[in-house]
Design a protein around this motif. Structure first.
Motif, mmCIF file in Angstrom:
data_model
loop_
_atom_site.group_PDB
_atom_site.id
_atom_site.type_symbol
_atom_site.label_atom_id
_atom_site.label_comp_id
_atom_site.label_asym_id
_atom_site.label_seq_id
_atom_site.Cartn_x
_atom_site.Cartn_y
_atom_site.Cartn_z
ATOM 1 N N GLY A 17 -28.302 -41.400 42.448
ATOM 2 C CA GLY A 17 -27.513 -41.395 43.554
ATOM 3 C C GLY A 17 -26.322 -41.916 43.346
ATOM 4 N N ARG A 18 -26.163 -43.362 42.832
ATOM 5 C CA ARG A 18 -25.124 -43.977 42.177
ATOM 6 C C ARG A 18 -24.195 -42.996 41.200
ATOM 7 N N ILE A 19 -24.623 -42.079 40.384
ATOM 8 C CA ILE A 19 -24.150 -41.570 39.532
ATOM 9 C C ILE A 19 -23.384 -40.387 40.143
ATOM 10 N N LEU A 20 -23.989 -39.758 41.041
ATOM 11 C CA LEU A 20 -23.711 -38.681 41.949
ATOM 12 C C LEU A 20 -22.588 -39.022 42.842
ATOM 13 N N GLY A 21 -22.379 -40.400 43.323
ATOM 14 C CA GLY A 21 -21.395 -40.785 44.182
ATOM 15 C C GLY A 21 -20.078 -41.334 43.392
ATOM 16 N N GLU A 22 -20.276 -41.368 41.984
ATOM 17 C CA GLU A 22 -19.338 -42.183 41.203
ATOM 18 C C GLU A 22 -17.941 -41.343 40.851
ATOM 19 N N PHE A 61 -11.293 -42.279 34.586
ATOM 20 C CA PHE A 61 -10.637 -42.725 33.459
ATOM 21 C C PHE A 61 -11.523 -42.405 32.105
ATOM 22 N N THR A 62 -12.804 -41.751 32.232
ATOM 23 C CA THR A 62 -13.552 -41.277 31.015
ATOM 24 C C THR A 62 -13.815 -40.153 30.950
ATOM 25 N N ALA A 63 -14.318 -39.267 31.903
ATOM 26 C CA ALA A 63 -14.814 -37.907 31.883
ATOM 27 C C ALA A 63 -13.588 -36.827 32.128
ATOM 28 N N GLY A 64 -12.553 -37.354 32.823
ATOM 29 C CA GLY A 64 -11.479 -36.637 32.911
ATOM 30 C C GLY A 64 -11.717 -35.602 34.281
ATOM 31 N N PHE A 65 -11.033 -34.603 34.351
ATOM 32 C CA PHE A 65 -10.986 -33.717 35.546
ATOM 33 C C PHE A 65 -10.781 -32.281 35.617
ATOM 34 N N THR A 78 -17.721 -35.476 42.429
ATOM 35 C CA THR A 78 -16.845 -36.485 43.159
ATOM 36 C C THR A 78 -15.455 -36.246 42.729
ATOM 37 N N VAL A 79 -15.270 -36.162 41.491
ATOM 38 C CA VAL A 79 -14.133 -36.191 40.819
ATOM 39 C C VAL A 79 -12.978 -34.893 41.484
ATOM 40 N N ALA A 80 -13.789 -33.739 41.383
ATOM 41 C CA ALA A 80 -13.275 -32.465 41.869
ATOM 42 C C ALA A 80 -12.991 -32.845 43.380
ATOM 43 N N LEU A 81 -13.665 -33.308 44.200
ATOM 44 C CA LEU A 81 -13.298 -33.541 45.788
ATOM 45 C C LEU A 81 -11.753 -34.451 45.646
ATOM 46 N N TYR A 82 -11.811 -35.412 44.850
ATOM 47 C CA TYR A 82 -10.775 -36.182 44.798
ATOM 48 C C TYR A 82 -9.642 -35.185 44.400
ATOM 49 N N VAL A 83 -9.633 -34.391 43.364
ATOM 50 C CA VAL A 83 -8.520 -33.714 42.642
ATOM 51 C C VAL A 83 -8.057 -32.555 43.915
ATOM 52 N N TYR A 84 -9.236 -31.830 44.209
ATOM 53 C CA TYR A 84 -8.824 -30.955 45.285
ATOM 54 C C TYR A 84 -7.906 -31.510 46.552
ATOM 55 N N ALA A 85 -8.417 -32.664 46.921
ATOM 56 C CA ALA A 85 -7.967 -33.276 48.271
ATOM 57 C C ALA A 85 -6.709 -33.850 47.921
ATOM 58 N N LYS A 86 -6.486 -34.752 47.026
ATOM 59 C CA LYS A 86 -5.379 -35.582 46.779
ATOM 60 C C LYS A 86 -4.293 -34.787 45.930
ATOM 61 N N GLU A 87 -4.703 -33.933 44.847
ATOM 62 C CA GLU A 87 -3.513 -33.589 43.990
ATOM 63 C C GLU A 87 -3.247 -32.176 44.551
ATOM 64 N N GLN A 88 -4.133 -31.389 45.042
ATOM 65 C CA GLN A 88 -3.836 -29.832 45.363
ATOM 66 C C GLN A 88 -3.906 -29.653 46.942
ATOM 67 N N GLY A 89 -4.192 -30.691 47.839
ATOM 68 C CA GLY A 89 -4.334 -30.514 49.235
ATOM 69 C C GLY A 89 -5.437 -29.367 49.529
ATOM 70 N N GLU A 90 -6.346 -29.012 48.878
ATOM 71 C CA GLU A 90 -7.256 -28.084 49.387
ATOM 72 C C GLU A 90 -8.288 -28.683 50.210
ATOM 73 N N GLU A 98 -10.049 -27.804 52.634
ATOM 74 C CA GLU A 98 -11.268 -26.893 53.064
ATOM 75 C C GLU A 98 -12.393 -27.050 51.946
ATOM 76 N N VAL A 99 -11.839 -26.839 50.847
ATOM 77 C CA VAL A 99 -12.853 -27.043 49.632
ATOM 78 C C VAL A 99 -13.261 -28.432 49.324
ATOM 79 N N ALA A 100 -12.405 -29.607 49.569
ATOM 80 C CA ALA A 100 -12.651 -30.980 49.562
ATOM 81 C C ALA A 100 -13.895 -31.303 50.455
ATOM 82 N N PHE A 101 -13.735 -30.652 51.822
ATOM 83 C CA PHE A 101 -14.790 -31.109 52.740
ATOM 84 C C PHE A 101 -16.350 -30.164 52.437
ATOM 85 N N ALA A 102 -15.999 -29.046 51.914
ATOM 86 C CA ALA A 102 -17.129 -28.616 51.310
ATOM 87 C C ALA A 102 -17.833 -29.092 50.176
ATOM 88 N N ILE A 103 -17.177 -29.396 49.220
ATOM 89 C CA ILE A 103 -17.766 -30.390 48.169
ATOM 90 C C ILE A 103 -18.371 -31.805 49.001
#
Length: 286
Positions: free
Chosen positions: A205-210, A216-220, A239-251, A253-258
């Motif tokens: 659960g913690r890995i999934l939500g990190e 910094f380490t795995a990239g995006f 979780t990283v994809a959620l951040y990228v789609y919401a913050k960097e790309q403004g997607e 809908e995809v962020a809420f799906a993730i």
């Protein structure tokens, strides 16, 4: 005088009960609001195409299959390393360590590690695993960072479970001539498997939500790779994809799906932890 004190006490008890119920109501309301809001926003946007395809920058199509696979890879890589280390450390501290000052120092260090912000782990992981050891920005560097983050959880959970094993079981085995390691392998570990499984599921659960440490380490990167090639390559988890789609790309809908997928997985993981604990406890009491 006794009547007045009794009346005042009843008022205080009623007031405390009211505050308690109010606190419970606010907490439950916030949790339900968060779950319902995320699921209502995210579930309508979950499609088979989103789950089974990779993103294409030529057509503009968005898919999260690489992010799902990267999440699975990093969970498996982290558990393969952290479980033997955590359980082994717990066995040593509980069964072999004689110096209680050393045990107390290790337990204090573990508790301190569990309270460090994840962004600090990410910074240390980037400097040590990515740069000093030369792993670069990759899933293996992210999983090693997560090993350090989850080691205290696995170790302390297994240690507390080891302490619940009745001393009579071990004394009986020693009385029959069994050695130290045989007692641990055949008596102690099977009796505390519920705690080990619970710690494993909580770590998942913690890995999934990190996200902070993995940025910094795995990239995006959203590349689709195999298991071994994926571990040595940069990749984004859910979780990283959620951040990228919401913050960097403004997607959003995809962020809420993730977010809805992560919410469902979190609920399933917590349910599995609860059911696994009850199952092994019931099995042990038979």
């Amino acid at each position: 005088m006794i009547g007045k004190v009794s009346k005042k006490r009843k008022v205080n008890i009623a007031l405390l009960k009211g505050l308690m119920y109010l606190s419970v109501g606010i907490t439950v309301s916030l949790v339900l609001f968060l779950i319902i809001y995320v699921l209502a926003k995210g579930l309508p946007n979950i499609t088979w195409e989103l789950l089974s395809s990779k993103p294409s920058y030529i057509t503009g199509k968005i898919g999260i299959l690489p992010d799902i696979l990267n999440t699975v890879y990093i969970i498996l890589a982290t558990l393969v390393i952290v479980l033997p280390l955590g359980v082994g450390a717990a066995v040593y501290l509980t069964e072999y360590a004689k110096n209680q000052k050393v045990v107390a120092a290790i337990e204090f260090a573990a508790e301190t590690l569990s309270g460090i912000p994840s962004i600090i782990y990410g910074l240390v992981g980037m400097l040590f695993f990515c740069q000093f050891l030369g792993f670069g920005t990759s899933l293996i560097a992210g999983s090693l960072t997560l090993v350090i983050m989850n080691l205290p959880t696995v170790m302390r959970t297994a240690q507390e479970s080891l302490k619940t094993v009745p001393i009579g079981y071990k004394e009986g085995a020693f009385g029959l001539g069994a050695g130290k390691w045989r007692v641990i392998r055949t008596i102690v570990l099977p009796e505390c498997v519920d705690g080990i499984v619970t710690g494993c599921i909580l770590s998942v659960g913690r890995i999934l939500g990190e996200s902070a440490a993995l940025l910094f380490t795995a990239g995006f990167a959203h590349a689709l790779n195999g298991v071994f090639s994926g571990l040595t390559s940069s990749g984004a988890t859910l979780t990283v994809a959620l951040y990228v789609y919401a913050k960097e790309q403004g997607e959003f809908e995809v962020a809420f799906a993730i977010g809805a997928i992560l919410m469902i997985l979190t609920l399933v993981i917590n349910l599995c932890a609860d059911l696994a604990g009850k199952y092994f406890k019931k099995r042990r009491n038979k």
